[in-house]
Design an enzyme around this catalytic site. Structure first.
Site, mmCIF file in Angstrom:
data_model
loop_
_atom_site.group_PDB
_atom_site.id
_atom_site.type_symbol
_atom_site.label_atom_id
_atom_site.label_comp_id
_atom_site.label_asym_id
_atom_site.label_seq_id
_atom_site.Cartn_x
_atom_site.Cartn_y
_atom_site.Cartn_z
ATOM 1 N N HIS A 189 -36.049 22.648 4.281
ATOM 2 C CA HIS A 189 -35.512 23.528 3.240
ATOM 3 C C HIS A 189 -34.360 22.820 2.531
ATOM 4 O O HIS A 189 -33.182 23.037 2.835
ATOM 5 C CB HIS A 189 -35.033 24.842 3.858
ATOM 6 C CG HIS A 189 -36.120 25.642 4.512
ATOM 7 N ND1 HIS A 189 -37.341 25.875 3.898
ATOM 8 C CD2 HIS A 189 -36.177 26.271 5.714
ATOM 9 C CE1 HIS A 189 -38.085 26.617 4.692
ATOM 10 N NE2 HIS A 189 -37.410 26.876 5.798
ATOM 11 N N HIS A 247 -40.461 17.191 5.734
ATOM 12 C CA HIS A 247 -40.402 18.567 5.249
ATOM 13 C C HIS A 247 -39.101 19.226 5.692
ATOM 14 O O HIS A 247 -38.573 18.935 6.770
ATOM 15 C CB HIS A 247 -41.606 19.383 5.755
ATOM 16 C CG HIS A 247 -41.583 19.644 7.231
ATOM 17 N ND1 HIS A 247 -41.210 20.859 7.773
ATOM 18 C CD2 HIS A 247 -41.891 18.842 8.288
ATOM 19 C CE1 HIS A 247 -41.297 20.797 9.093
ATOM 20 N NE2 HIS A 247 -41.704 19.598 9.433
#
Length: 344
Positions: free
Chosen positions: A137, A135
């Protein structure tokens, strides 16, 4: 004419010879039947062995697939991603998978081509860390482009574009309850979002909403040009073709439930943990004011809002369809079988 009389002894001999020939013929037939029976038993045994081996192979492949499974959550900022990942970190040990945060220098959302290749290779061949949930951004990376066989399962969460922008605006000024003592970039700035829009400041520029489209579009330069029509179309294509599930912030609990239904290897127990723990309320912005109707109307005049909202509505329609079918299947049950398999 001369006729020779056949003696009784010759009759007995002929009878014995006939009986012997019959017994020999009968024994040959029995031997043939016995051989056929043995061949049949061998054939059946081979078929059973193949069936057992096939089941073992299927079970092995099933275990292998679950052990090699990789999920990538390229999380969009300010969409409740911290709350979701809080659940994932809590259940990863009991469910036997690894969680890895992708930390890119300077919080950049795009990777160089060289780093894209390294990332794809890491995800594909770092077997000791599988199964895994990555995970971070980061914009979507298309694994097909790099020629690897195994492709990850992509998931994501999307939010109403203006809600996300307002949340981020106040987050930069007041922080959140996740790390309340961390001083943010705009700390001390008391200007409201309404005032910002009225004054035409850069922090509330509608172009700042151009983020969810690029995250789904990818690394192409066109993806990051606000208002680019190709970027919106590409984001829709990727969302439809490459994402296993895309939820919405406003229905996060249902997103978790669907993941538990469809990917229990990773998310078994996630729904109850989300509901019962404090992870469903992580990272609330400390102070936030809803924009006025006039501010909303002003923002919604922009092309960027219309395009970002179009992607949101597109994702919402797909999510609602998936949710209905998933929840209906729990109530009614659904199975599928294979038949009319040829050749036999």
């Amino acid at each position: 004419m001369f006729y020779r009389t056949i003696s009784p002894r010759m009759w007995v001999f002929a009878a014995l010879l006939g009986l012997t020939l019959f017994l020999i013929f009968f024994e040959v037939q029995v031997m043939r039947l016995d051989e056929s029976r043995k061949q049949l038993e061998i054939t059946v045994a081979r078929m059973q062995l193949r069936s057992v081996e096939q089941r073992r192979l299927e079970n092995k492949l099933s275990v292998l697939d679950s052990k090699n499974m990789v999920i990538i959550y390229n999380r969009v900022p300010k969409t409740a991603s911290t709350s979701f990942m809080g659940v994932a970190y809590d259940i990863c040990k009991q469910n036997g998978f690894h969680v890895l945060h992708i930390n890119v220098t300077g919080n950049m959302h795009v990777l160089t081509l060289a780093n894209q290749l390294k990332f794809v290779q890491n995800v594909s061949y770092w077997h000791s860390i599988k199964p895994a949930l990555y995970h971070g951004h980061m914009a979507f990376v298309n694994f097909e482009k790099f020629g690897v066989n195994q492709h990850p399962i992509y998931i994501n969460i999307i939010r109403k574009p203006l809600d996300r922008l307002v949340s981020y605006y106040y987050f930069l000024r007041f922080g959140d309850d996740f790390r309340p003592h961390l001083v943010r970039r705009k700390h001390g700035d008391k200007m409201t979002f309404d005032e910002c829009v009225e004054l035409g400041e850069s922090d509330c520029d509608p172009n700042n909403m151009w983020l969810q489209i690029p995250f789904f579009c990818g690394h192409a330069p066109e993806c990051w040009k606000p208002g680019n029509e190709w970027a919106l179309a590409e984001a829709k294509r990727n969302l439809l073709n490459h994402y296993f599930l895309v939820g919405v912030t406003e229905e996060l609990s249902d997103f978790v439930k669907i993941l538990e239904i469809t990917l229990p290897t990773f998310f078994h127990g996630a729904s109850s943990h989300y509901e019962s723990s404090n992870k469903s309320h992580l990272r609330r912005t400390a102070q936030k004011m809803d924009p006025s109707p006039s501010t909303v109307a002003q923002i919604q005049k922009s092309q960027v809002w219309r395009m970002e909202n179009e992607l949101y509505e597109y994702a919402l329609d797909i999510f609602h369809s998936v949710k209905k079918k998933s929840f209906d299947s729990l109530e009614k049950g659904q199975i599928f079988t294979y038949e009319k398999i040829r050749p036999k």
